[in-house]
Design an enzyme around this catalytic site. Structure first.
Site, PDB file in Angstrom:
ATOM      1  N   LYS A  13       4.514  21.906  11.187  1.00 33.38           N
ATOM      2  CA  LYS A  13       3.266  22.691  11.321  1.00 33.38           C
ATOM      3  C   LYS A  13       3.564  24.197  11.234  1.00 33.38           C
ATOM      4  O   LYS A  13       2.948  24.920  10.468  1.00 33.38           O
ATOM      5  CB  LYS A  13       2.574  22.393  12.668  1.00 33.38           C
ATOM      6  CG  LYS A  13       2.217  20.927  12.873  1.00 33.38           C
ATOM      7  CD  LYS A  13       1.479  20.705  14.190  1.00 33.38           C
ATOM      8  CE  LYS A  13       2.303  20.949  15.451  1.00 33.38           C
ATOM      9  NZ  LYS A  13       3.457  20.029  15.626  1.00 33.38           N
ATOM     10  N   ARG A  88      -5.808  19.508  19.955  1.00 34.33           N
ATOM     11  CA  ARG A  88      -4.837  18.486  20.312  1.00 34.33           C
ATOM     12  C   ARG A  88      -5.455  17.351  21.121  1.00 34.33           C
ATOM     13  O   ARG A  88      -4.745  16.436  21.523  1.00 34.33           O
ATOM     14  CB  ARG A  88      -3.739  19.125  21.156  1.00 34.33           C
ATOM     15  CG  ARG A  88      -2.425  19.284  20.413  1.00 34.33           C
ATOM     16  CD  ARG A  88      -1.550  20.161  21.264  1.00 34.33           C
ATOM     17  NE  ARG A  88      -0.165  19.904  21.040  1.00 34.33           N
ATOM     18  CZ  ARG A  88       0.634  20.744  20.390  1.00 34.33           C
ATOM     19  NH1 ARG A  88       0.172  21.851  19.885  1.00 34.33           N
ATOM     20  NH2 ARG A  88       1.904  20.463  20.269  1.00 34.33           N
ATOM     21  N   ARG A 127      16.434  22.809  15.303  1.00 36.21           N
ATOM     22  CA  ARG A 127      15.579  23.971  15.013  1.00 36.21           C
ATOM     23  C   ARG A 127      16.093  25.258  15.663  1.00 36.21           C
ATOM     24  O   ARG A 127      16.571  25.265  16.796  1.00 36.21           O
ATOM     25  CB  ARG A 127      14.160  23.713  15.515  1.00 36.21           C
ATOM     26  CG  ARG A 127      13.318  24.985  15.406  1.00 36.21           C
ATOM     27  CD  ARG A 127      11.878  24.792  15.686  1.00 36.21           C
ATOM     28  NE  ARG A 127      11.606  23.990  16.846  1.00 36.21           N
ATOM     29  CZ  ARG A 127      10.427  23.459  17.092  1.00 36.21           C
ATOM     30  NH1 ARG A 127       9.448  23.620  16.230  1.00 36.21           N
ATOM     31  NH2 ARG A 127      10.236  22.758  18.175  1.00 36.21           N
ATOM     32  N   ARG A 161      14.310  26.677  21.470  1.00 37.14           N
ATOM     33  CA  ARG A 161      13.305  26.508  22.513  1.00 37.14           C
ATOM     34  C   ARG A 161      13.816  25.629  23.649  1.00 37.14           C
ATOM     35  O   ARG A 161      14.517  24.651  23.422  1.00 37.14           O
ATOM     36  CB  ARG A 161      12.032  25.869  21.919  1.00 37.14           C
ATOM     37  CG  ARG A 161      11.125  26.895  21.300  1.00 37.14           C
ATOM     38  CD  ARG A 161      10.043  26.327  20.440  1.00 37.14           C
ATOM     39  NE  ARG A 161       9.346  25.174  20.977  1.00 37.14           N
ATOM     40  CZ  ARG A 161       8.366  24.549  20.333  1.00 37.14           C
ATOM     41  NH1 ARG A 161       7.980  24.969  19.143  1.00 37.14           N
ATOM     42  NH2 ARG A 161       7.781  23.507  20.865  1.00 37.14           N
ATOM     43  N   ARG A 172       6.794  14.786  24.444  1.00 32.87           N
ATOM     44  CA  ARG A 172       5.851  15.471  23.534  1.00 32.87           C
ATOM     45  C   ARG A 172       5.319  14.496  22.498  1.00 32.87           C
ATOM     46  O   ARG A 172       4.139  14.523  22.137  1.00 32.87           O
ATOM     47  CB  ARG A 172       6.541  16.654  22.846  1.00 32.87           C
ATOM     48  CG  ARG A 172       6.677  17.868  23.754  1.00 32.87           C
ATOM     49  CD  ARG A 172       7.803  18.804  23.353  1.00 32.87           C
ATOM     50  NE  ARG A 172       7.749  19.327  22.019  1.00 32.87           N
ATOM     51  CZ  ARG A 172       8.772  19.921  21.400  1.00 32.87           C
ATOM     52  NH1 ARG A 172       9.928  20.085  22.036  1.00 32.87           N
ATOM     53  NH2 ARG A 172       8.651  20.353  20.174  1.00 32.87           N
TER      54      ARG A 172
HETATM   55  P1  AP5 Z   1       8.497  23.118  12.716  1.00 32.78           P
HETATM   56  O1  AP5 Z   1       7.743  23.636  11.551  1.00 32.78           O
HETATM   57  O2  AP5 Z   1       9.002  24.094  13.699  1.00 32.78           O
HETATM   58  O3  AP5 Z   1       7.683  21.938  13.425  1.00 32.78           O
HETATM   59  P2  AP5 Z   1       6.328  21.942  14.243  1.00 32.78           P
HETATM   60  O4  AP5 Z   1       5.454  20.883  13.686  1.00 32.78           O
HETATM   61  O5  AP5 Z   1       5.784  23.316  14.341  1.00 32.78           O
HETATM   62  O6  AP5 Z   1       6.880  21.409  15.628  1.00 32.78           O
HETATM   63  P3  AP5 Z   1       6.713  21.942  17.114  1.00 32.78           P
HETATM   64  O7  AP5 Z   1       7.881  21.419  17.867  1.00 32.78           O
HETATM   65  O8  AP5 Z   1       6.469  23.422  17.142  1.00 32.78           O
HETATM   66  O9  AP5 Z   1       5.400  21.188  17.530  1.00 32.78           O
HETATM   67  P4  AP5 Z   1       4.902  20.907  18.952  1.00 32.78           P
HETATM   68  O10 AP5 Z   1       3.535  20.458  18.659  1.00 32.78           O
HETATM   69  O11 AP5 Z   1       5.757  19.989  19.730  1.00 32.78           O
HETATM   70  O12 AP5 Z   1       5.064  22.320  19.700  1.00 32.78           O
HETATM   71  P5  AP5 Z   1       4.069  23.556  19.915  1.00 32.78           P
HETATM   72  O13 AP5 Z   1       4.871  24.793  19.929  1.00 32.78           O
HETATM   73  O14 AP5 Z   1       2.903  23.466  19.038  1.00 32.78           O
HETATM   74  O15 AP5 Z   1       9.724  22.263  12.139  1.00 32.78           O
HETATM   75  C1  AP5 Z   1      10.690  21.705  13.016  1.00 32.78           C
HETATM   76  C2  AP5 Z   1      12.092  21.813  12.395  1.00 32.78           C
HETATM   77  O16 AP5 Z   1      12.141  20.992  11.221  1.00 32.78           O
HETATM   78  C3  AP5 Z   1      12.433  23.242  11.935  1.00 32.78           C
HETATM   79  O17 AP5 Z   1      13.785  23.458  12.212  1.00 32.78           O
HETATM   80  C4  AP5 Z   1      12.153  23.226  10.416  1.00 32.78           C
HETATM   81  O18 AP5 Z   1      13.015  24.109   9.710  1.00 32.78           O
HETATM   82  C5  AP5 Z   1      12.413  21.769  10.057  1.00 32.78           C
HETATM   83  N1  AP5 Z   1      11.502  21.270   9.013  1.00 32.78           N
HETATM   84  C6  AP5 Z   1      10.163  21.505   8.908  1.00 32.78           C
HETATM   85  N2  AP5 Z   1       9.652  20.850   7.837  1.00 32.78           N
HETATM   86  C7  AP5 Z   1      10.703  20.160   7.278  1.00 32.78           C
HETATM   87  C8  AP5 Z   1      10.817  19.302   6.124  1.00 32.78           C
HETATM   88  N3  AP5 Z   1       9.750  18.992   5.371  1.00 32.78           N
HETATM   89  N4  AP5 Z   1      12.030  18.772   5.866  1.00 32.78           N
HETATM   90  C9  AP5 Z   1      13.126  19.086   6.626  1.00 32.78           C
HETATM   91  N5  AP5 Z   1      13.073  19.904   7.719  1.00 32.78           N
HETATM   92  C10 AP5 Z   1      11.880  20.437   8.034  1.00 32.78           C
HETATM   93  O19 AP5 Z   1       3.554  23.267  21.418  1.00 32.78           O
HETATM   94  C11 AP5 Z   1       4.472  23.367  22.491  1.00 32.78           C
HETATM   95  C12 AP5 Z   1       3.789  22.959  23.782  1.00 32.78           C
HETATM   96  O20 AP5 Z   1       2.680  23.841  24.049  1.00 32.78           O
HETATM   97  C13 AP5 Z   1       3.176  21.563  23.826  1.00 32.78           C
HETATM   98  O21 AP5 Z   1       4.131  20.587  24.156  1.00 32.78           O
HETATM   99  C14 AP5 Z   1       2.130  21.733  24.931  1.00 32.78           C
HETATM  100  O22 AP5 Z   1       2.740  21.741  26.193  1.00 32.78           O
HETATM  101  C15 AP5 Z   1       1.599  23.129  24.660  1.00 32.78           C
HETATM  102  N6  AP5 Z   1       0.447  23.177  23.748  1.00 32.78           N
HETATM  103  C16 AP5 Z   1       0.404  23.756  22.522  1.00 32.78           C
HETATM  104  N7  AP5 Z   1      -0.816  23.637  21.987  1.00 32.78           N
HETATM  105  C17 AP5 Z   1      -1.583  22.974  22.881  1.00 32.78           C
HETATM  106  C18 AP5 Z   1      -2.924  22.527  22.877  1.00 32.78           C
HETATM  107  N8  AP5 Z   1      -3.743  22.751  21.826  1.00 32.78           N
HETATM  108  N9  AP5 Z   1      -3.369  21.840  23.960  1.00 32.78           N
HETATM  109  C19 AP5 Z   1      -2.573  21.620  25.036  1.00 32.78           C
HETATM  110  N10 AP5 Z   1      -1.289  22.019  25.095  1.00 32.78           N
HETATM  111  C20 AP5 Z   1      -0.782  22.686  24.016  1.00 32.78           C
HETATM  112 MG    MG Z   2       5.499  24.704  15.888  1.00 31.20          MG
END
Ligand code: AP5
Ligand code: MG
Length: 219
Positions: A13, A88, A127, A161, A172
């Protein structure tokens, strides 16, 4: 143009949102990044948010909805935004439609990046992000072109992270399946959901998304 990118942890994402931001001149609204900033502030609410993130659990709908409603009212969002990590839950999806309607805005695209659960831990554990500009990398799948130097800004400090460990990633992922995947039918039934194959390379996923945004592909 306003869109949201949905998918489990590690789906890509943030990676794709950064690329869409550059290509289309949109604002990236990462709720994860906003919450991590709030947690770093060490206020009472910041500490509570930090505990939830570290445990891999979702922050309450009321906090999230207020946070996004306030943020999309800023002038910079008028040129278009990419939501990365919101909505979400069903409650957040419905609230998003309502708040956009109230502001005379709409969500043009809902893009689901689908990936197999088995790849998620490897994606997450490898990551790293540039401290200076936030650009995302992966030890194996997307290392910087020059070792330990950010491609985008030349920064040499990288961070991992605190919630990027196997135990928390599994929580998660459970939260995604239990609370976020159930919102996909909401968008599918309204013919708004577009899916891309997140198992493909980063460049290939970017092309799939561009094809959708450029209107040359329907799913
Ligand atoms: P990356 O692009 O970083 O993945 P991502 O989908 O952004 O994953 P996240 O871990 O950020 O998602 P998340 O939903 O768990 O965390 P968030 O910060 O939103 O890619 C990951 C890795 O893979 C990278 O190293 C990249 O280089 C590699 N990669 C990417 N694409 C690739 C490909 N095609 N092939 C190979 N490698 C690839 O949320 C964190 C926390 O915040 C949540 O757990 C929750 O506690 C809270 N939170 C956030 N939003 C909400 C909400 N709306 N409601 C309630 N709580 C929330
Ligand atoms: Mg992310």
């Amino acid at each position: 143009m306003n869109l949201t990118v949905l998918g489990p942890p590690g789906a890509g994402k943030g990676t794709q949102a950064q690329r869409i931001k550059k290509s289309y001149g949109l604002v990236q609204l990462s709720t994860g990044d906003m919450l991590r900033d709030a947690a770093a502030s060490k206020t009472k609410i910041g500490r509570q948010v930090g505990q939830l993130i570290d445990a891999g659990e979702l922050v309450s709908d009321s906090i999230m909805i207020e946070m996004i409603s306030e943020r999309i009212s800023h002038d910079d969002c008028a040129k278009g935004f990419i939501l990365d990590g919101f909505p979400r839950t069903n409650c957040q999806a419905v609230a998003l439609d309502m708040m956009l309607e109230e502001k005379g805005m709409k969500l043009d695209y809902v893009i689901e990046i689908s990936i197999d659960d088995e790849i998620i831990v490897e994606r997450i554990i490898g990551r790293l992000n540039c401290v200076k500009c936030g650009a995302g990398y992966h030890d194996k799948f997307h290392p910087p072109a020059v070792e330990e130097v950010c491609d985008d800004c030349g920064g040499t400090e990288f961070v991992r992270r605190a919630d990027d460990n196997e135990k928390v990633v599994r929580t998660r992922l459970q939260a995604y399946h239990a609370q976020t995947a159930p919102i996909l039918p909401y968008y599918r039934e309204r013919n708004r959901l577009r899916q891309v194959d997140g198992m493909a390379s980063i460049d290939e996923v970017e092309k799939q998304i561009a094809a959708i945004l450029d209107g040359s592909r329907t799913a």
